[in-house]
Motif scaffolding. Structure first.
Motif, short mmCIF file in Angstrom:
data_model
loop_
_atom_site.label_atom_id
_atom_site.label_comp_id
_atom_site.label_asym_id
_atom_site.label_seq_id
_atom_site.Cartn_x
_atom_site.Cartn_y
_atom_site.Cartn_z
N GLY A 186 0.68 -1.35 -0.08
CA GLY A 186 -0.11 -0.06 0.04
C GLY A 186 0.66 1.44 -0.01
O GLY A 186 1.84 1.25 -0.78
N LEU A 187 0.34 2.21 0.58
CA LEU A 187 1.35 3.38 0.98
C LEU A 187 2.32 3.04 2.22
O LEU A 187 2.72 4.48 2.76
CB LEU A 187 0.38 4.63 1.12
CG LEU A 187 -0.84 4.94 -0.01
CD1 LEU A 187 -1.43 5.96 0.27
CD2 LEU A 187 0.30 4.99 -1.40
N GLY A 188 2.40 2.12 2.86
CA GLY A 188 2.93 1.89 4.03
C GLY A 188 2.41 2.21 5.50
O GLY A 188 2.88 2.22 6.49
N GLU A 189 1.17 2.40 5.32
CA GLU A 189 0.38 2.82 6.57
C GLU A 189 0.31 1.58 7.48
O GLU A 189 0.18 1.72 8.65
CB GLU A 189 -0.99 3.12 6.17
CG GLU A 189 -1.91 2.14 5.35
CD GLU A 189 -1.83 1.90 3.94
OE1 GLU A 189 -2.45 1.27 3.35
OE2 GLU A 189 -0.74 2.49 3.46
N ASN A 190 0.54 0.26 6.98
CA ASN A 190 0.19 -0.83 7.85
C ASN A 190 1.32 -1.02 8.91
O ASN A 190 1.34 -1.63 9.65
CB ASN A 190 0.53 -2.21 6.90
CG ASN A 190 -0.93 -2.18 6.10
OD1 ASN A 190 -1.99 -1.58 6.54
ND2 ASN A 190 -0.76 -2.74 4.96
N ILE A 191 2.62 -0.29 8.58
CA ILE A 191 3.79 -0.46 9.59
C ILE A 191 3.61 0.52 10.47
O ILE A 191 4.60 0.63 11.60
CB ILE A 191 5.13 -0.18 8.83
CG1 ILE A 191 5.11 1.03 8.13
CG2 ILE A 191 5.33 -1.22 7.52
CD1 ILE A 191 6.75 1.44 7.41
N LEU A 192 2.79 1.52 10.69
CA LEU A 192 2.40 2.42 11.72
C LEU A 192 1.78 1.81 12.96
O LEU A 192 0.66 1.88 12.97
CB LEU A 192 1.83 3.66 11.22
CG LEU A 192 2.65 4.72 10.56
CD1 LEU A 192 1.85 5.92 9.91
CD2 LEU A 192 3.95 5.24 10.99
N SER A 193 2.47 0.84 13.53
CA SER A 193 1.80 0.25 14.54
C SER A 193 2.99 -0.31 15.61
O SER A 193 4.09 -0.39 15.16
CB SER A 193 1.16 -0.79 14.17
OG SER A 193 2.02 -2.08 13.63
N LEU A 194 2.49 -0.60 16.91
CA LEU A 194 3.50 -0.99 17.99
C LEU A 194 4.22 -2.26 17.26
O LEU A 194 5.41 -2.42 17.77
CB LEU A 194 2.87 -1.41 19.24
CG LEU A 194 3.51 -1.60 20.31
CD1 LEU A 194 4.63 -0.68 20.71
CD2 LEU A 194 2.83 -1.84 21.69
N PRO A 195 3.48 -3.43 16.88
CA PRO A 195 4.36 -4.52 16.44
C PRO A 195 5.43 -4.33 15.48
O PRO A 195 6.51 -4.82 15.84
CB PRO A 195 3.11 -5.40 15.84
CG PRO A 195 1.96 -5.09 16.47
CD PRO A 195 1.98 -3.38 16.81
N TYR A 196 5.45 -3.26 14.52
CA TYR A 196 6.42 -3.13 13.65
C TYR A 196 7.62 -2.46 14.40
O TYR A 196 8.82 -2.44 14.18
CB TYR A 196 6.00 -2.32 12.39
CG TYR A 196 5.26 -3.37 11.53
CD1 TYR A 196 5.96 -4.22 10.78
CD2 TYR A 196 3.73 -3.30 11.47
CE1 TYR A 196 5.19 -4.99 9.91
CE2 TYR A 196 3.01 -4.23 10.61
CZ TYR A 196 4.00 -5.12 9.86
OH TYR A 196 3.29 -5.95 9.11
N CYS A 197 7.21 -1.49 15.35
CA CYS A 197 8.19 -0.70 16.15
C CYS A 197 9.04 -1.76 16.88
O CYS A 197 10.13 -1.71 16.97
CB CYS A 197 7.54 0.25 17.19
SG CYS A 197 8.45 1.30 18.11
N GLN A 198 8.45 -2.53 17.51
CA GLN A 198 9.06 -3.80 18.37
C GLN A 198 9.85 -4.54 17.46
O GLN A 198 11.02 -4.89 17.97
CB GLN A 198 8.08 -4.74 18.97
CG GLN A 198 7.16 -3.80 20.08
CD GLN A 198 5.93 -4.61 20.50
OE1 GLN A 198 5.25 -5.40 19.83
NE2 GLN A 198 5.52 -4.51 22.18
N THR A 199 9.39 -4.89 16.24
CA THR A 199 10.24 -5.85 15.38
C THR A 199 11.62 -5.17 15.01
O THR A 199 12.50 -5.84 15.47
CB THR A 199 9.41 -5.96 13.99
OG1 THR A 199 8.20 -6.55 14.41
CG2 THR A 199 10.27 -6.62 12.95
N TRP A 200 11.49 -3.80 14.84
CA TRP A 200 12.81 -3.10 14.30
C TRP A 200 13.47 -3.02 15.53
O TRP A 200 14.91 -2.93 15.43
CB TRP A 200 12.39 -1.96 13.76
CG TRP A 200 12.12 -2.00 12.15
CD1 TRP A 200 10.89 -1.83 11.74
CD2 TRP A 200 13.03 -2.68 10.94
NE1 TRP A 200 10.82 -2.35 10.23
CE2 TRP A 200 12.14 -2.68 9.98
CE3 TRP A 200 14.11 -2.98 11.05
CZ2 TRP A 200 12.76 -3.28 8.91
CZ3 TRP A 200 14.64 -3.40 9.85
CH2 TRP A 200 14.01 -3.52 8.83
N LEU A 201 12.98 -2.80 16.69
CA LEU A 201 14.05 -2.57 17.87
C LEU A 201 14.53 -4.11 18.19
O LEU A 201 15.67 -4.26 18.37
CB LEU A 201 12.97 -2.11 19.04
CG LEU A 201 13.64 -2.21 20.63
CD1 LEU A 201 14.66 -0.89 20.39
CD2 LEU A 201 12.60 -1.88 21.74
#
Length: 492
Positions: free
Chosen positions: A258-273
């Protein structure tokens, strides 16, 4: 003519044109019949199958198979060992065909359930969706999907040995079903028993695996969670590089949806951390800095720095204690301003102390690399030296007033306490090294330079003492406990 040749040689066309069977030497030599091959030389000795030693096989080197030590190990001074039983690699015979048959069967069943999608107005069948056109014809968890990772020591992880732990099955029901395909997976997940063991190592619940695929945490978060556990497990140590590769792959693929809107969530922040944490441990420093930066930016975009109050300018309170987190008990925690003022240090958690030191590192970074036009670093009463004395006083007071549970060796079992104490002395060194440079540059009194050098030497000696104190500890295994706090909300 056949009699004169005695059955040993014949023209290629004779066999196909003649109706009489030709007799070969196997008809007259029982030994040849028993061995299953024809050889005119009765002294033929089969060539023994050479098995490479463990070191050469892991490093993909040519091995002469000498025992007790091969030539390569003897030359390099390595300890040579042989595994007489070679592990079979690759898929079972007929596995790819079974996979294709199951995929076709799944598609046919889906089309039977939804007939409106099977045909158009003229009754002709609609082609399969584009995502099913190219199904990878490779077995799960093989080198054809993921290239081997280089470890910090320069050795190559033997990814093929992961076949020992990963079953040739597909998902926990034994099928690479529609639900897995709809998630965009290119390979099946590990066996459920392996997943359960890895979650136990992470000290978090695996109840998320019982949810429907569409509401589970992103597969990239699952893979990096398994990676963290496998990296400290002797049984699954050969899987962490593979899980890391797949975590990065699916995290990057999700960014392009999409436009990248799906990654604006806590799980993706945790993933990259967690990806960044693993990369720092494996010394992949360029990737680690980029991954941590991505996690920090996602946190800011999600407003995670404004969780503890109303309004746009509120500041986050420091984390609660581990006990309050595990028991889900509310706890009033301190603000950074309270620690700077020296209030309430006795209630500061170990995780909160690490957060405070992260704040001090950021403050020191701004002090050194974002100068003010009015700094007047040549004047001891200028803004630069005022900030320097303020930072130094905060570090000194925090180090002297810390409660006993944040000191060593009392808190040696907690990796956060160890890191906090090392961070205090590291920050002191950074602050006073810059002071030495400024004082020498502006030819300031020698007393200032001498005092800063003394503070740096004392801090370095304290770091050395801490390293000696914890040299016998395996911090990689201990560090998984506080890491569980970062993603227990999503995985639980």
């Amino acid at each position: 003519m056949a009699d004169s040749l005695d059955g040993h040689f014949f023209h290629p066309t004779t066999q196909s044109s003649s109706t009489q069977p030709l007799h070969t030497s196997m008809d007259h030599d029982p030994a040849a019949t028993h061995t299953g091959h024809i050889d005119p030389d009765s002294n033929y000795v089969p060539r023994p199958k050479r098995i490479a030693c463990v070191v050469c096989r892991r490093r993909k080197l040519r091995c002469d198979g000498r025992k007790p030590s091969c030539g390569t190990c003897s030359r390099l001074g390595h300890e040579c060992a042989y595994d007489e039983v070679r592990k079979k690699s690759g898929p079972k015979r007929g596995y790819v065909k079974q996979l294709e048959a199951r995929l076709v069967e799944t598609l046919l069943k889906t089309q039977e359930v939804n007939p409106s999608h099977n045909s158009q107005g003229n009754g002709t069948n609609v082609a399969a969706p584009q995502e099913f056109v190219s199904i990878p014809e490779t077995a799960p968890f093989t080198n054809s999907i993921d290239a081997p990772m280089s470890s910090p020591e320069g050795e190559i992880n033997n990814i093929q040995s992961s076949q020992t732990f990963l079953t040739p099955g597909l998902d926990r029901t034994g099928n690479f079903g529609w639900d897995m395909i709809s998630l965009g997976l290119e390979e099946p997940l590990p066996d459920r028993e392996i997943i359960d063991e890895l979650y136990v190592l992470n000290l978090i619940s695996n109840s998320a695996m019982d949810l429907a695929p569409s509401v589970r945490p992103p597969v990239c978060l699952q893979y990096i969670t398994w990676c963290q556990a496998a990296s400290v497990s002797e049984k699954y140590s050969n899987l962490h590089a593979l899980f890391y590769q797949r975590a990065r792959k699916y995290a990057e693929l999700d960014e392009m949806k999409g436009l990248g809107e799906n990654i604006l969530s806590l799980p993706y922040c945790q993933t990259w951390l967690l990806i960044g944490t693993y990369e720092f441990r494996m010394m992949f420093f360029p990737r680690a800095w980029l991954s941590v930066g991505k996690a920090a930016r996602l946190a800011l975009m999600l407003g995670l720095n404004r969780l503890d109050g109303m309004g746009l300018e509120v500041k986050t309170n420091l984390p609660a204690t581990e006990e309050a987190f595990v028991k889900s008990k509310p706890q009033r925690t301190l603000r950074v301003e309270d620690i700077l003022a020296g209030d309430g240090l006795s209630t500061l958690s170990s995780f909160g102390s690490v957060s405070f030191m992260a704040y001090m590192f950021g403050r020191n970074l701004s002090h050194l690399h974002r100068p003010d036009p009015q700094d007047n670093d040549h004047d001891l009463n200028g803004l630069y030296w005022q900030r320097h004395r303020s930072h130094d006083n905060v570090l000194l007071h925090f180090a002297l007033a810390m409660p006993n549970h944040l000191r060593l060796p009392a808190g040696m079992s907690d990796p956060n306490v160890i890191f906090c104490n090392m961070a205090i002395h590291t920050s002191t060194i950074c602050l006073h090294q810059a002071a030495i440079f400024k004082a020498e540059k502006n030819r300031m009194p020698e007393q200032i330079i001498t005092e800063s050098k003394r503070r740096c030497i004392v801090a370095a000696d304290q770091i050395s003492n801490i390293m000696k104190m914890i040299s016998h500890m395996d911090l990689t295994a201990v560090s998984l406990r506080p890491l569980s706090r970062h993603f227990a909300i999503v995985m639980g």
